[in-house]
Enzyme design. Structure first.
Site, PDB file in Angstrom:
ATOM      1  N   ASP A 135      10.292 -38.095  -9.600  1.00  0.00           N
ATOM      2  CA  ASP A 135      10.771 -38.756 -10.803  1.00  0.00           C
ATOM      3  C   ASP A 135      10.247 -40.200 -10.749  1.00  0.00           C
ATOM      4  O   ASP A 135       9.842 -40.669  -9.671  1.00  0.00           O
ATOM      5  CB  ASP A 135      12.306 -38.739 -10.793  1.00  0.00           C
ATOM      6  CG  ASP A 135      12.888 -39.653 -11.839  1.00  0.00           C
ATOM      7  OD1 ASP A 135      12.494 -39.525 -13.009  1.00  0.00           O
ATOM      8  OD2 ASP A 135      13.737 -40.490 -11.487  1.00  0.00           O
ATOM      9  N   ASP A 192      11.518 -43.383 -13.136  1.00  0.00           N
ATOM     10  CA  ASP A 192      12.509 -44.443 -13.356  1.00  0.00           C
ATOM     11  C   ASP A 192      13.706 -44.276 -12.434  1.00  0.00           C
ATOM     12  O   ASP A 192      14.352 -43.221 -12.412  1.00  0.00           O
ATOM     13  CB  ASP A 192      12.971 -44.435 -14.812  1.00  0.00           C
ATOM     14  CG  ASP A 192      11.873 -44.917 -15.734  1.00  0.00           C
ATOM     15  OD1 ASP A 192      11.413 -46.048 -15.537  1.00  0.00           O
ATOM     16  OD2 ASP A 192      11.466 -44.155 -16.613  1.00  0.00           O
TER      17      ASP A 192
HETATM   18  C1  XBP Z   1      14.357 -42.217 -17.199  1.00  0.00           C
HETATM   19  C2  XBP Z   1      14.613 -42.372 -18.609  1.00  0.00           C
HETATM   20  C3  XBP Z   1      13.639 -43.006 -19.508  1.00  0.00           C
HETATM   21  C4  XBP Z   1      13.599 -44.511 -19.508  1.00  0.00           C
HETATM   22  C5  XBP Z   1      12.986 -45.008 -20.784  1.00  0.00           C
HETATM   23  O1  XBP Z   1      13.198 -41.464 -16.976  1.00  0.00           O
HETATM   24  O2  XBP Z   1      15.633 -41.912 -19.073  1.00  0.00           O
HETATM   25  O3  XBP Z   1      14.024 -42.598 -20.780  1.00  0.00           O
HETATM   26  O4  XBP Z   1      14.900 -45.038 -19.431  1.00  0.00           O
HETATM   27  O5  XBP Z   1      11.688 -44.578 -20.914  1.00  0.00           O
HETATM   28  P1  XBP Z   1      12.853 -40.767 -15.528  1.00  0.00           P
HETATM   29  P2  XBP Z   1      10.943 -44.502 -22.343  1.00  0.00           P
HETATM   30  O6  XBP Z   1      12.746 -39.295 -15.821  1.00  0.00           O
HETATM   31  O7  XBP Z   1      11.524 -41.329 -15.096  1.00  0.00           O
HETATM   32  O8  XBP Z   1      13.953 -41.113 -14.593  1.00  0.00           O
HETATM   33  O9  XBP Z   1      11.496 -45.596 -23.211  1.00  0.00           O
HETATM   34  O10 XBP Z   1       9.483 -44.697 -22.040  1.00  0.00           O
HETATM   35  O11 XBP Z   1      11.217 -43.136 -22.929  1.00  0.00           O
HETATM   36 MG    MG Z   2      15.145 -41.258 -12.977  1.00  0.00          MG
END
Ligand code: XBP
Ligand code: MG
Length: 241
Positions: free
Chosen positions: A9, A11
């Site tokens: 993953d 973020d």
């Molecule tokens: C986490 C998320 C993303 C970001 C925002 O993604 O929920 O939506 O908060 O990204 P991950 P965008 O699967 O990497 O943990 O604004 O680019 O959609």
């Molecule tokens: Mg995440």
């Protein structure tokens, strides 16, 4: 089980990015004449919905019902998200968000050992590039055999679609892989795809439910503990002085 691939993953897992996302949303709102301000407590609730565009719509439908949507609301949300992405990638380009402890070393160790690496995220490809160019260097893409990002699948996490997409790209089965996640939504996504999953928690996710995870860590600063728990033969000997 011999682990053939690690699926990451982005973020919250590779880097603590959510506050950067939050501030970038707020900048985009202000520049578009909106008095919306997502503070940490509100953002914590909004994280229930993954994907930036989906999150803006969730805010309007559940937290700001007094807002009168324009006729072209979908296009307006796309525009807001584009502006937000520009702010966020600029922030990353300036090096404001480092990789989490142990992540760079894990990627280098696993790559060197011939383990396949891949990405499964709900965020945009632009954001992944901006983060990893700084975190891993300009050849960052050489580390990853598949980059599953954003709108490439119809349903974002907690749906398993992005993990299925990555497995298909890699030509591997779920049993060959482990996933690394930071959130309940992410864990539900990887588990629904049948992938054994380890979790590293952060500020926003520490109180979430991680039932079903193979292990939960504060972070990967003690990589050898993670390697032992996950059955990865990547142990580092302590450096002799
Ligand atoms: C986490 C998320 C993303 C970001 C925002 O993604 O929920 O939506 O908060 O990204 P991950 P965008 O699967 O990497 O943990 O604004 O680019 O959609
Ligand atoms: Mg995440």
């Amino acid at each position: 089980m011999t682990i053939k691939a690690i699926i990451f993953d982005v973020d919250g897992t590779l880097a603590d990015t959510e506050d950067g996302h939050r501030k970038s949303f707020n900048k985009a709102f202000a520049e578009n004449g909106l008095d919306w301000n997502w503070d940490v407590a509100l953002y914590d609730k909004l994280l229930k919905v993954t994907g930036g565009k989906e999150r803006i719509k969730y805010y309007v439908s559940d937290f700001n019902t007094a807002y009168k949507k324009p006729d072209n609301f979908d296009d307006f949300v796309k525009h807001l998200h584009k502006v937000k992405t520009a702010h966020y990638t600029a922030m990353l380009g300036e090096g404001h968000i480092p990789m989490r402890p142990g992540i760079k070393q894990l990627i280098q160790d696993a790559h060197k050992a011939g383990i396949t690496l891949a990405i499964a995220t709900t965020t945009t490809p632009e954001n992944v590039t901006a983060l990893l160019q700084v975190g891993l260097g300009k050849n960052w893409a050489d580390f990853f055999a598949a980059n599953g990002c954003g709108d490439i699948v119809p349903h974002k996490k907690p749906a398993p679609d992005i993990y299925f997409w990555v497995l298909d790209k890699l030509g591997l089965s779920a049993a060959d892989c482990i996933a690394l996640e930071d959130s309940n939504n992410g864990l539900r996504s990887s588990l629904a795809a049948g992938i054994k999953t380890y979790v590293t928690i952060n500020q926003y996710t520490r109180n979430q439910d991680f039932t079903g995870a193979a292990g939960v860590f504060d972070d990967l600063s003690d990589l050898n503990s993670f390697y032992s728990a996950a059955g990865l033969s990547l142990h580092k000997e302590p450096e002799s002085s």
